[in-house]
Design an enzyme around this catalytic site. Sequence first.
Site, PDB file in Angstrom:
ATOM      1  N   ARG A 212      -6.993  -5.990 -17.005  1.00  0.00           N
ATOM      2  CA  ARG A 212      -8.184  -5.490 -16.314  1.00  0.00           C
ATOM      3  C   ARG A 212      -9.315  -6.501 -16.409  1.00  0.00           C
ATOM      4  NH1 ARG A 212      -7.200  -0.161 -19.372  1.00  0.00           N
ATOM      5  NH2 ARG A 212      -5.827   0.905 -17.899  1.00  0.00           N
ATOM      6  N   PHE A 228      -2.280   3.122  -7.339  1.00  0.00           N
ATOM      7  CA  PHE A 228      -1.772   3.802  -8.548  1.00  0.00           C
ATOM      8  C   PHE A 228      -2.862   3.744  -9.632  1.00  0.00           C
ATOM      9  CE2 PHE A 228       1.801   1.588  -6.455  1.00  0.00           C
ATOM     10  CZ  PHE A 228       2.636   2.649  -6.144  1.00  0.00           C
ATOM     11  N   SER A 251      -1.590   9.345  -5.900  1.00  0.00           N
ATOM     12  CA  SER A 251      -1.077  10.538  -5.216  1.00  0.00           C
ATOM     13  C   SER A 251      -1.564  11.814  -5.913  1.00  0.00           C
ATOM     14  CB  SER A 251       0.456  10.516  -5.178  1.00  0.00           C
ATOM     15  OG  SER A 251       0.957  10.385  -6.480  1.00  0.00           O
ATOM     16  N   ALA A 277      -6.768  10.497  -2.547  1.00  0.00           N
ATOM     17  CA  ALA A 277      -5.520  11.093  -3.044  1.00  0.00           C
ATOM     18  C   ALA A 277      -4.484  10.928  -1.938  1.00  0.00           C
ATOM     19  CB  ALA A 277      -5.741  12.565  -3.371  1.00  0.00           C
ATOM     20  N   ASP A 297       0.017  -1.151  -9.626  1.00  0.00           N
ATOM     21  CA  ASP A 297       0.478  -0.839 -10.991  1.00  0.00           C
ATOM     22  C   ASP A 297       1.214   0.499 -10.987  1.00  0.00           C
ATOM     23  OD1 ASP A 297       0.837  -0.892 -13.742  1.00  0.00           O
ATOM     24  OD2 ASP A 297      -1.130  -0.024 -14.166  1.00  0.00           O
ATOM     25  N   CYS A 337       6.157  -1.707 -15.321  1.00  0.00           N
ATOM     26  CA  CYS A 337       6.176  -1.297 -16.731  1.00  0.00           C
ATOM     27  C   CYS A 337       7.540  -0.720 -17.093  1.00  0.00           C
ATOM     28  CB  CYS A 337       5.060  -0.297 -17.020  1.00  0.00           C
ATOM     29  SG  CYS A 337       5.172   1.191 -16.048  1.00  0.00           S
TER      30      CYS A 337
HETATM   31  N1  SAH Z   1      -2.991   1.652 -13.180  1.00  0.00           N
HETATM   32  C1  SAH Z   1      -3.187   2.760 -14.049  1.00  0.00           C
HETATM   33  C2  SAH Z   1      -1.887   3.359 -14.548  1.00  0.00           C
HETATM   34  C3  SAH Z   1      -0.940   3.764 -13.457  1.00  0.00           C
HETATM   35  S1  SAH Z   1       0.146   5.046 -13.914  1.00  0.00           S
HETATM   36  C4  SAH Z   1      -4.097   2.382 -15.195  1.00  0.00           C
HETATM   37  O1  SAH Z   1      -4.471   1.206 -15.337  1.00  0.00           O
HETATM   38  O2  SAH Z   1      -4.469   3.252 -15.960  1.00  0.00           O
HETATM   39  C5  SAH Z   1       0.905   5.407 -12.431  1.00  0.00           C
HETATM   40  C6  SAH Z   1       0.111   6.287 -11.478  1.00  0.00           C
HETATM   41  O3  SAH Z   1       0.800   6.272 -10.241  1.00  0.00           O
HETATM   42  C7  SAH Z   1       0.002   7.756 -11.873  1.00  0.00           C
HETATM   43  O4  SAH Z   1      -1.364   8.104 -11.980  1.00  0.00           O
HETATM   44  C8  SAH Z   1       0.681   8.523 -10.743  1.00  0.00           C
HETATM   45  O5  SAH Z   1      -0.012   9.724 -10.375  1.00  0.00           O
HETATM   46  C9  SAH Z   1       0.627   7.540  -9.608  1.00  0.00           C
HETATM   47  N2  SAH Z   1       1.686   7.675  -8.588  1.00  0.00           N
HETATM   48  C10 SAH Z   1       2.994   7.924  -8.784  1.00  0.00           C
HETATM   49  N3  SAH Z   1       3.661   7.898  -7.604  1.00  0.00           N
HETATM   50  C11 SAH Z   1       2.750   7.589  -6.642  1.00  0.00           C
HETATM   51  C12 SAH Z   1       2.820   7.380  -5.227  1.00  0.00           C
HETATM   52  N4  SAH Z   1       3.966   7.482  -4.576  1.00  0.00           N
HETATM   53  N5  SAH Z   1       1.691   7.068  -4.583  1.00  0.00           N
HETATM   54  C13 SAH Z   1       0.503   6.947  -5.236  1.00  0.00           C
HETATM   55  N6  SAH Z   1       0.395   7.122  -6.565  1.00  0.00           N
HETATM   56  C14 SAH Z   1       1.485   7.440  -7.260  1.00  0.00           C
END
Ligand code: SAH
Length: 393
Positions: A212, A228, A251, A277, A297, A337
């Site tokens: 970050r 994400f 999402s 969202a 991510d 990850c």
């Molecule tokens: N980048 C974040 C961690 C990501 S965790 C950080 O730094 O804290 C992954 C995230 O992806 C979750 O919040 C989950 O709700 C979201 N997610 C999962 N599938 C998704 C999709 N198809 N589209 C958008 N978001 C999604």
Amino acid sequence: MSKFVVLRKGKEESLKRFHPWIFSGAVHHIEGEPKEGDIVEVLNSEGRFIALGHWQIGSIAVRVLTFRHQKIDAEFWKKRLSSALDVRRSIGVAGTDYNNMYRLVHGEGDNLPGLIIDIYGKNAVMQAHSVGMHVCRMEIAQALKSVMGEELKAVYYKSETTLPFKASLGQENGFILGESDDNIAIENGLQFHIDWLKGQKTGFFVDQRDNRALVERYARGRKVLNMFCYTGGFSVYAMRGGAELVHSVDSSAKAVDLVNANIALNFPGDNRHKAFAEDAFRFLDQMDGQYDLVILDPPAFAKHKDALKNALRGYTKLNAKAFEKMPPGSILFTFSCSQAVNKDQFRMAVFTAAAMARRKVRILHQLHQPADHPINIYHPEGEYLKGLVLWVE
Ligand code: SAH
């Protein structure tokens, strides 16, 4: 009464190299009828002591706690925890006002297999991934209190979803030491609401702290898309870095609320930020080509080795969609990850995506998990987070 695990002939080799797992195939027989979670003594085929560890049902039969013959008591836990804390103090993530959230215990990486402890200010969130650590949870919480003293107010135990399902422990999340509703913690001088009660993992993805900070360095004047976003860590840093605008997408509507709250906490009234969202793939299909700094991510696409092929395809598809829309001179931060995907496989998936989108791409940085998520050199499986920072021409 002691309980023993006796290995087959020749099956102690990996243990000589201090690998902390004993697979069930290496076990010749057991003695003393250990129950899952019990501490067992591991012996070689000739009856010589090798290690002490937690007995488990499954493909990993023992998670080794020590290769020395010693008592697993309050002193043992205190020693391990204070060694973990020393590392965090030395690397500057603990004991400062500028940063009070960090991973204190990273399982095998801190010689405590099956245990995760994240610190958020004066609160610890503890997660057991093995029945053995679950059995020891109260002792560990007490040891943590005596190591951290006034620096620790409460320990929240959050293992409802991480303990082996088969063990049917029916464990509920809750405080096991003290209590606290103070849920704001500081990362590199930025404030975050931490939802450890209901949030994912221990409430925050502390493993992206350094990455970050790199986003912050490159954000000036850029139009940032944080895909994400979850609690919006990358978005808050991009704001501080002077981004022209920051759009966060997840999402989950809950995540969108969290990111909005964290932006408001650090940049009240700043209207450079907006959150959506939306499904990632849909958003990428429909977006215009305005974003010149994109962060991808996603959650782990492969939780197991069996899912590897599909996961790699998923990474390629996702990255290709981003490459297609990014204007010349853009920067892409892309992560995986999934522990089951190694860094060469991930890089190959992104390489394929770049080729599919017919873009000229240069690697600026290769990223990984931060120092408070150490990898035990004898346990390479502990390496899971990888990322690339790419210049897209
Ligand atoms: N980048 C974040 C961690 C990501 S965790 C950080 O730094 O804290 C992954 C995230 O992806 C979750 O919040 C989950 O709700 C979201 N997610 C999962 N599938 C998704 C999709 N198809 N589209 C958008 N978001 C999604």
